[in-house]
Design an enzyme around this catalytic site. Structure first.
Site, PDB file in Angstrom:
ATOM      1  N   LYS A  77     -14.695  -1.315  -4.012  1.00  0.00           N
ATOM      2  CA  LYS A  77     -14.444  -1.510  -5.442  1.00  0.00           C
ATOM      3  C   LYS A  77     -15.751  -1.687  -6.216  1.00  0.00           C
ATOM      4  O   LYS A  77     -15.853  -1.290  -7.378  1.00  0.00           O
ATOM      5  CB  LYS A  77     -13.504  -2.702  -5.647  1.00  0.00           C
ATOM      6  CG  LYS A  77     -12.088  -2.476  -5.079  1.00  0.00           C
ATOM      7  CD  LYS A  77     -11.388  -1.296  -5.733  1.00  0.00           C
ATOM      8  CE  LYS A  77      -9.923  -1.194  -5.361  1.00  0.00           C
ATOM      9  NZ  LYS A  77      -9.257  -0.049  -6.004  1.00  0.00           N
TER      10      LYS A  77
ATOM     11  N   TYR B 180     -13.155  -4.091   1.140  1.00  0.00           N
ATOM     12  CA  TYR B 180     -12.512  -3.827  -0.156  1.00  0.00           C
ATOM     13  C   TYR B 180     -13.516  -4.058  -1.291  1.00  0.00           C
ATOM     14  O   TYR B 180     -13.615  -3.246  -2.218  1.00  0.00           O
ATOM     15  CB  TYR B 180     -11.295  -4.752  -0.288  1.00  0.00           C
ATOM     16  CG  TYR B 180     -10.427  -4.508  -1.497  1.00  0.00           C
ATOM     17  CD1 TYR B 180      -9.631  -3.364  -1.587  1.00  0.00           C
ATOM     18  CD2 TYR B 180     -10.380  -5.425  -2.546  1.00  0.00           C
ATOM     19  CE1 TYR B 180      -8.819  -3.149  -2.698  1.00  0.00           C
ATOM     20  CE2 TYR B 180      -9.574  -5.219  -3.652  1.00  0.00           C
ATOM     21  CZ  TYR B 180      -8.790  -4.080  -3.726  1.00  0.00           C
ATOM     22  OH  TYR B 180      -7.984  -3.867  -4.826  1.00  0.00           O
TER      23      TYR B 180
ATOM     24  N   SER C 228     -11.667  -3.380  -9.127  1.00  0.00           N
ATOM     25  CA  SER C 228     -10.975  -4.653  -8.936  1.00  0.00           C
ATOM     26  C   SER C 228     -11.986  -5.736  -9.267  1.00  0.00           C
ATOM     27  O   SER C 228     -13.203  -5.518  -9.146  1.00  0.00           O
ATOM     28  CB  SER C 228     -10.556  -4.810  -7.476  1.00  0.00           C
ATOM     29  OG  SER C 228     -10.221  -6.166  -7.193  1.00  0.00           O
TER      30      SER C 228
ATOM     31  N   THR D 154       2.574  -5.947  -8.617  1.00  0.00           N
ATOM     32  CA  THR D 154       2.929  -4.537  -8.391  1.00  0.00           C
ATOM     33  C   THR D 154       3.632  -4.438  -7.046  1.00  0.00           C
ATOM     34  O   THR D 154       3.865  -5.447  -6.373  1.00  0.00           O
ATOM     35  CB  THR D 154       1.659  -3.659  -8.354  1.00  0.00           C
ATOM     36  OG1 THR D 154       0.868  -4.090  -7.231  1.00  0.00           O
ATOM     37  CG2 THR D 154       0.834  -3.762  -9.624  1.00  0.00           C
TER      38      THR D 154
ATOM     39  N   PHE E 232      -2.269  -8.570 -10.410  1.00  0.00           N
ATOM     40  CA  PHE E 232      -1.103  -8.025 -11.114  1.00  0.00           C
ATOM     41  C   PHE E 232       0.076  -7.930 -10.158  1.00  0.00           C
ATOM     42  O   PHE E 232      -0.095  -7.582  -8.983  1.00  0.00           O
ATOM     43  CB  PHE E 232      -1.411  -6.605 -11.618  1.00  0.00           C
ATOM     44  CG  PHE E 232      -2.222  -6.571 -12.880  1.00  0.00           C
ATOM     45  CD1 PHE E 232      -3.530  -7.039 -12.905  1.00  0.00           C
ATOM     46  CD2 PHE E 232      -1.681  -6.059 -14.051  1.00  0.00           C
ATOM     47  CE1 PHE E 232      -4.276  -7.005 -14.070  1.00  0.00           C
ATOM     48  CE2 PHE E 232      -2.418  -6.017 -15.216  1.00  0.00           C
ATOM     49  CZ  PHE E 232      -3.715  -6.487 -15.231  1.00  0.00           C
TER      50      PHE E 232
ATOM     51  N   ASP F   1      -1.427  13.173  -0.402  1.00  0.00           N
ATOM     52  CA  ASP F   1      -1.936  12.128   0.500  1.00  0.00           C
ATOM     53  C   ASP F   1      -3.418  11.957   0.213  1.00  0.00           C
ATOM     54  O   ASP F   1      -4.209  12.893   0.384  1.00  0.00           O
ATOM     55  CB  ASP F   1      -1.700  12.537   1.959  1.00  0.00           C
ATOM     56  CG  ASP F   1      -2.143  11.436   2.919  1.00  0.00           C
ATOM     57  OD1 ASP F   1      -2.784  10.451   2.471  1.00  0.00           O
ATOM     58  OD2 ASP F   1      -1.863  11.585   4.121  1.00  0.00           O
TER      59      ASP F   1
ATOM     60  N   ASP G  93       1.667  11.039  -5.196  1.00  0.00           N
ATOM     61  CA  ASP G  93       1.863   9.868  -4.337  1.00  0.00           C
ATOM     62  C   ASP G  93       2.442  10.340  -3.012  1.00  0.00           C
ATOM     63  O   ASP G  93       2.750  11.541  -2.845  1.00  0.00           O
ATOM     64  CB  ASP G  93       2.848   8.891  -5.042  1.00  0.00           C
ATOM     65  CG  ASP G  93       2.647   7.433  -4.642  1.00  0.00           C
ATOM     66  OD1 ASP G  93       2.759   7.148  -3.439  1.00  0.00           O
ATOM     67  OD2 ASP G  93       2.382   6.596  -5.507  1.00  0.00           O
TER      68      ASP G  93
END
Ligand SMILES: NC(=O)c1ccc[n+]([C@@H]2O[C@H](COP(=O)([O-])OP(=O)(O)OC[C@H]3O[C@@H](n4cnc5c(N)ncnc54)[C@H](O)[C@@H]3O)[C@@H](O)[C@H]2O)c1
Length: 258
Positions: A169, A165, A152, A200, A198, A59, A36
């Protein structure tokens, strides 16, 4: 796929999905590598988990950094599983509909950035990991490893303003079967999880109550947002069940966006 003595690489490992997965898989005996850019959170998590868990700065925008994270995991290894659950840096401009209320089109740069973070980088992780896994001694089952990408429900039905997005996905969904076919001779499986909504770190500006008040209405049952450990539980089951291969599993409480 048994995880004991194997390593698992988790991209976005300090995040909501990634962190829950790291905790769960470490409890199963895996050596988890938390990759991460959130150094503080990642180091604290590795310390909390113990059991040989390692944090590595990675990264997702930088191929060499991904290669280094895979190598770190393979050196602790054998690398048996990868769970790609990273986010990415903000895009180069505002998102929105393809043509906004101001009559201006969405920039190609914004589209390309999302596709890079959520699809191209997932492929980069997958390809480096598969190369490393191919060198593993196969288990008695003939299996060498499993790679789980994160799609997703927006990859199936995206809301207005989410074209980049959704495209990224949807790309994960599209490549999963082909990856599984490509990697079959190597004994490596490919799967994807398509989560609904979710709670998060991605919803960091809201409390859990605020987020639930906003999103629970669109989730038929259970009437709440998903919990990151429910994602982690599915990742664990995918890893353990060798017959799951080449498909994307929705994890969304029957949530459907129009
Ligand atoms: N939370 C949801 O409702 C939801 C729904 C569907 C799909 N997803 C997907 O799940 C994945 C994980 O999201 P999350 O909800 O756990 O978010 P999160 O914000 O909790 O975790 C994402 C992690 O990615 C890390 N990250 C950010 N930039 C990075 C970079 N340049 N390189 C490496 N890591 C970086 C962050 O530091 C963070 O730890 C994402 O791909 C997201 O699109 C989330």
């Amino acid at each position: 796929m048994k995880l004991e003595n194997g390593s698992v690489l988790i991209t976005g490992g300090a995040g909501g999905f990634g962190g829950a997965t790291a905790r769960r898989l470490a409890a199963k005996g895996a050596r988890v590598v938390i990759a991460d850019v959130a150094d503080e959170r990642g180091q604290a998590l590795a310390k909390e988990i113990g059991n040989g868990a390692v944090y590595v700065r990675m990264d997702i925008m930088d191929e060499a950094s991904i290669a280094n994270a895979v190598e770190t995991a393979a050196n602790i290894g054998p690398l048996r599983a990868v769970v790609a659950a990273h986010g990415g840096p903000p895009g180069p401009g505002p998102g929105g509909r393809v043509v906004g209320r101001d009559g201006k089109r969405l920039s190609v740069g914004v589209f390309a950035h999302s596709v890079y973070v959520f699809l191209t980088a997932a492929f980069t992780v997958t390809s480096y990991a598969a190369e490393a896994m191919a060198k593993n001694e196969p288990l008695e089952s003939g299996q060498r490893g499993v790679i789980i990408n994160t799609s997703s429900i927006a990859g199936f039905e995206g809301q207005p303003g989410l074209v980049p997005y959704s495209a990224a996905k949807g790309g994960i969904i599209g490549m999963t079967l082909t990856l599984a076919r490509d990697m079959a001779p190597l004994g490596i499986r490919a799967m994807a999880i398509a989560p609904g909504t979710f709670f998060t770190f991605a919803y960091g500006q809201m409390t859990a109550e605020e987020a639930n008040a906003k999103f629970a209405a669109s989730i038929p049952n259970p009437k709440r947002m998903g919990e990151p450990d429910e994602y982690a539980l599915l990742a664990e089951q995918i890893i353990e069940n060798d017959f799951l291969n080449g498909t994307t599993i929705r994890l969304d409480g029957a949530q459907r966006f129009q």
